[in-house]
Design an enzyme around this catalytic site. Structure first.
Site, short mmCIF file in Angstrom:
data_model
loop_
_atom_site.label_atom_id
_atom_site.label_comp_id
_atom_site.label_asym_id
_atom_site.label_seq_id
_atom_site.Cartn_x
_atom_site.Cartn_y
_atom_site.Cartn_z
N ASP A 328 0.86 -1.17 0.00
CA ASP A 328 0.00 0.00 0.00
C ASP A 328 0.90 1.23 0.00
O ASP A 328 2.06 1.15 0.41
CB ASP A 328 -0.89 0.00 1.25
CG ASP A 328 -1.77 1.24 1.32
OD1 ASP A 328 -2.37 1.59 0.30
OD2 ASP A 328 -1.83 1.85 2.39
N ASP A 590 -1.72 -0.54 6.25
CA ASP A 590 -1.99 -0.02 7.60
C ASP A 590 -3.39 0.55 7.74
O ASP A 590 -3.70 1.18 8.75
CB ASP A 590 -0.97 1.08 7.94
CG ASP A 590 -1.25 2.37 7.19
OD1 ASP A 590 -1.79 2.31 6.07
OD2 ASP A 590 -0.92 3.46 7.73
N ASP A 594 -6.88 -1.94 3.44
CA ASP A 594 -5.92 -3.03 3.25
C ASP A 594 -6.33 -4.31 3.95
O ASP A 594 -5.75 -5.38 3.70
CB ASP A 594 -4.54 -2.62 3.78
CG ASP A 594 -4.06 -1.30 3.20
OD1 ASP A 594 -4.19 -1.13 1.98
OD2 ASP A 594 -3.56 -0.44 3.96
#
Length: 606
Positions: A328, A590, A594
């Site tokens: 990410d 985080d 995700d």
């Protein structure tokens, strides 16, 4: 529930206490009790009732029948393996049960015209809640009064603040960046967006470990052979004992009945049982199982000393087999904060020159130093003047100009307005007072000036947020601009890249790991940051909003390594598509966007 002892500044009076009680009785309260993890009892049974343990228990019962208690020491390995499995399963359950994406513990609601402070589980459907800068939205809601900017990066990966007006939806789990609103709660408990994502992730996924699979296959194979082989060994050992007894006994009494009657049979059968159990134990890789669990447990402890918490033992082995790593952007490659990428002096022909860097071919600076100095004074002065309610942009400017030698003092500050899209200040300069504004170019500049600089703004906006800085004649008492805005330059703001990101990316490239960046942010921004940290193939990117069919998504997986505007469901689908191609996939992230991909990946780093 506590009163805030403050007057209600809003027109909205909220629910009456009778209406609140009615909703509580109907169960329309902001409590999510649905968990998909197994109970402690189920986990203990699951780890105790295994084929490996069953085989060892059967052999132990046979040894106990013979009375040879000292031969039960092999059960120590069984107890250790079972204990390690139970402890890891309970730790995993504890971590998953704690998974929550709402950090706030209190909320302020309007009830019967008064402001009251509530715990999150005291909010009911249709409550009117007050939300200000820094507050996390505790439940899905719709804005009733006021305007605000919302940071939804935790949910969507999109780092830019989203402007919300009356009638717009606020998603639980996001944060208010600026502004003050009253919003009506439209979902509570398990119906909230963040709760739906949470509950999709709250399951204990079966570990895909080649070591575990190989050990289980060996145990299954051995168990199939054990019954016929054990019977054969037992009969052979008993027959040998009977034959030896017959050789010593008179011919007339050499029968099975007489053998049993003589008392020799019990000792012989016990000896045959022990020898058979001893032979069968050698077929079970007990030492290998214990050694594997012990090594992985030691590795987990060593990782913990480095502040790395491994949720499951076998994830360490899985990490070693990873050949595709999905990253990410927000909070992973970047820190989640903003930084000043550069300042650009505006030139008369509509182009821009990077302050402190751009030179023409002759080596002469392509802008006047006085213009660059004025741009820096304006930026540092506006940032200092509006620092009392600093958003991410203001914070980035304050950090960038922290060591500036001469920051002008502010005579007047004009706070950022979501309606006007700019902030400003009147600064005390050496030659008198000067007024400046900073904001979105299309809202600050006149039509002709904006058209002149539009191409330059679009070029800079491909990877950063672009703000224009302009000089104005002053401000009205209401805070409106007096006169035309004259552009003096631009400032570009981007996500702050983690200092270790490039080095980490380089390490994975050396290890032959394919790197994919999947983010909810603008694909141009994602591509720019991916290029900076060295992601191979980062110059090619795809907007996931165009991947509206499984076929398109599958085709994109084979072609691209940078994906932007990706939804949480699409992140999971990308991981699954890679796994279908035989890859062992690791995922780092985080945020809420995700979570689904983290749960689906072979190895997850949160």
């Amino acid at each position: 529930m506590d009163s805030t002892n403050a007057d209600n500044p809003f027109d909205e009076r909220g629910l009456s206490f009778a209406e609140v009680e009615e909703r509580i009785s109907a169960g329309k309260v902001n409590v999510n009790t649905e968990l998909k993890t197994k109970s402690v009892r189920e986990l203990v049974i699951e780890n105790v009732c295994t084929l490996f343990n069953l085989i060892n228990v059967v052999l132990a019962v046979l040894v106990i029948i013979t009375g040879a208690w000292k031969n039960l020491t092999f059960l120590g390995i069984v107890f250790l393996n079972t204990a390690i499995g139970i402890i890891q399963a309970l730790r995993s359950k504890h971590m998953v049960d704690k998974l929550t994406l709402l950090a706030s513990k209190k909320a302020v609601a309007v009830r019967d015209g008064s402001l009251v402070e509530l715990d999150l589980d005291q909010i009911v459907l249709d409550d009117a809640i007050r939300l200000g800068r820094g507050d996390q939205i505790p439940a899905d809601a719709v804005v009733l009064e006021g305007e605000c900017h919302v940071n939804e990066s935790l949910l969507t990966g999109e780092s830019n603040p989203i402007h919300k007006r009356p009638g717009d939806e606020l998603m639980s789990g996001s944060f208010i960046d600026a502004g003050l609103v009253v919003a009506r709660v439209v979902h509570v408990g398990a119906d909230n967006y963040v709760a739906r994502i949470n509950n999709e992730a709250k399951y204990v996924k079966k570990v895909n470990s080649e070591i575990m699979n190989a050990l289980n296959a060996i145990v299954r194979f051995a168990s199939v052979l054990m019954v016929p082989l054990g019977l054969a060994l037992f009969i052979a050992s008993a027959r040998t004992s009977f034959t030896a007894w017959c050789d010593l006994a008179p011919d007339s009494s050499a029968t099975v009945v007489s053998w049993i009657a003589s008392g020799e049979a019990q000792a012989a059968l016990s000896s045959a049982t022990l020898s058979t159990v001893g032979a069968l134990l050698g077929m079970i890789p007990q030492g290998l199982v214990l050694l594997t669990s012990s090594v992985l447990a030691i590795a987990t402890i060593r990782l913990a000393r480095r502040k790395v918490l491994a949720q499951q033992l076998y994830c360490i082995e899985t990490l070693a087999r990873v050949d595709v790593l999905c990253l990410d952007k927000t909070g992973t490659i970047t820190s989640g904060h903003m930084e000043v990428e550069g300042t650009y002096v505006a030139l008369r022909d509509g182009s821009v020159a990077r302050s402190g860097a751009d030179e023409d071919r002759a080596g002469a600076i392509s802008y006047r130093r006085e213009d660059a100095e004025e741009l820096d004074r304006a930026l540092s002065g506006i940032a200092r003047a509006t620092s009392a309610d600093a958003n991410e942009t203001c914070t980035a400017l304050l950090h960038h100009f922290a060591d500036a030698p001469h920051v002008p003092s502010a005579v007047r500050a004009i706070a950022f307005s979501s309606a006007k899209k700019w902030s400003g200040a009147v600064l005390a300069c050496a030659d008198g007072e000067a007024s400046y504004v900073m904001g979105a170019a299309q809202f600050v500049l006149g039509r002709e000036d904006f058209q002149l600089f539009e191409a330059s703004v679009n070029r800079l906006a491909s990877s950063c947020r672009v703000l224009v800085v302009a000089r104005v004649d002053g401000f009205t008492d209401e805070g409106d601009i007096v006169g035309d805005a004259r552009p003096i330059g631009f400032v570009t703001i981007r996500d702050e890249i983690r200092p270790s990101a490039a080095e980490t990316i380089g390490y994975f490239r050396e290890q032959g790991v394919t790197l994919n960046v999947i983010s909810g942010d603008d694909p141009r921004t994602v591509s720019s940051i991916a290029r900076v940290v060295g992601i191979p193939g980062a110059e090619a990117f795809v907007d996931a909003t165009t991947l509206d069919t499984p076929a398109k998504l599958d085709a994109a997986v084979d072609r691209y390594h940078v994906f932007g505007r990706v939804t949480p469901q699409q992140k999971r689908e990308l991981v699954v598509a890679l796994q279908r191609r035989g890859h062992t996939v690791a995922m780092t992230g985080d945020g809420v966007n995700d979570v689904l991909a983290l749960k689906e990946a072979d190895c997850s780093v949160a």
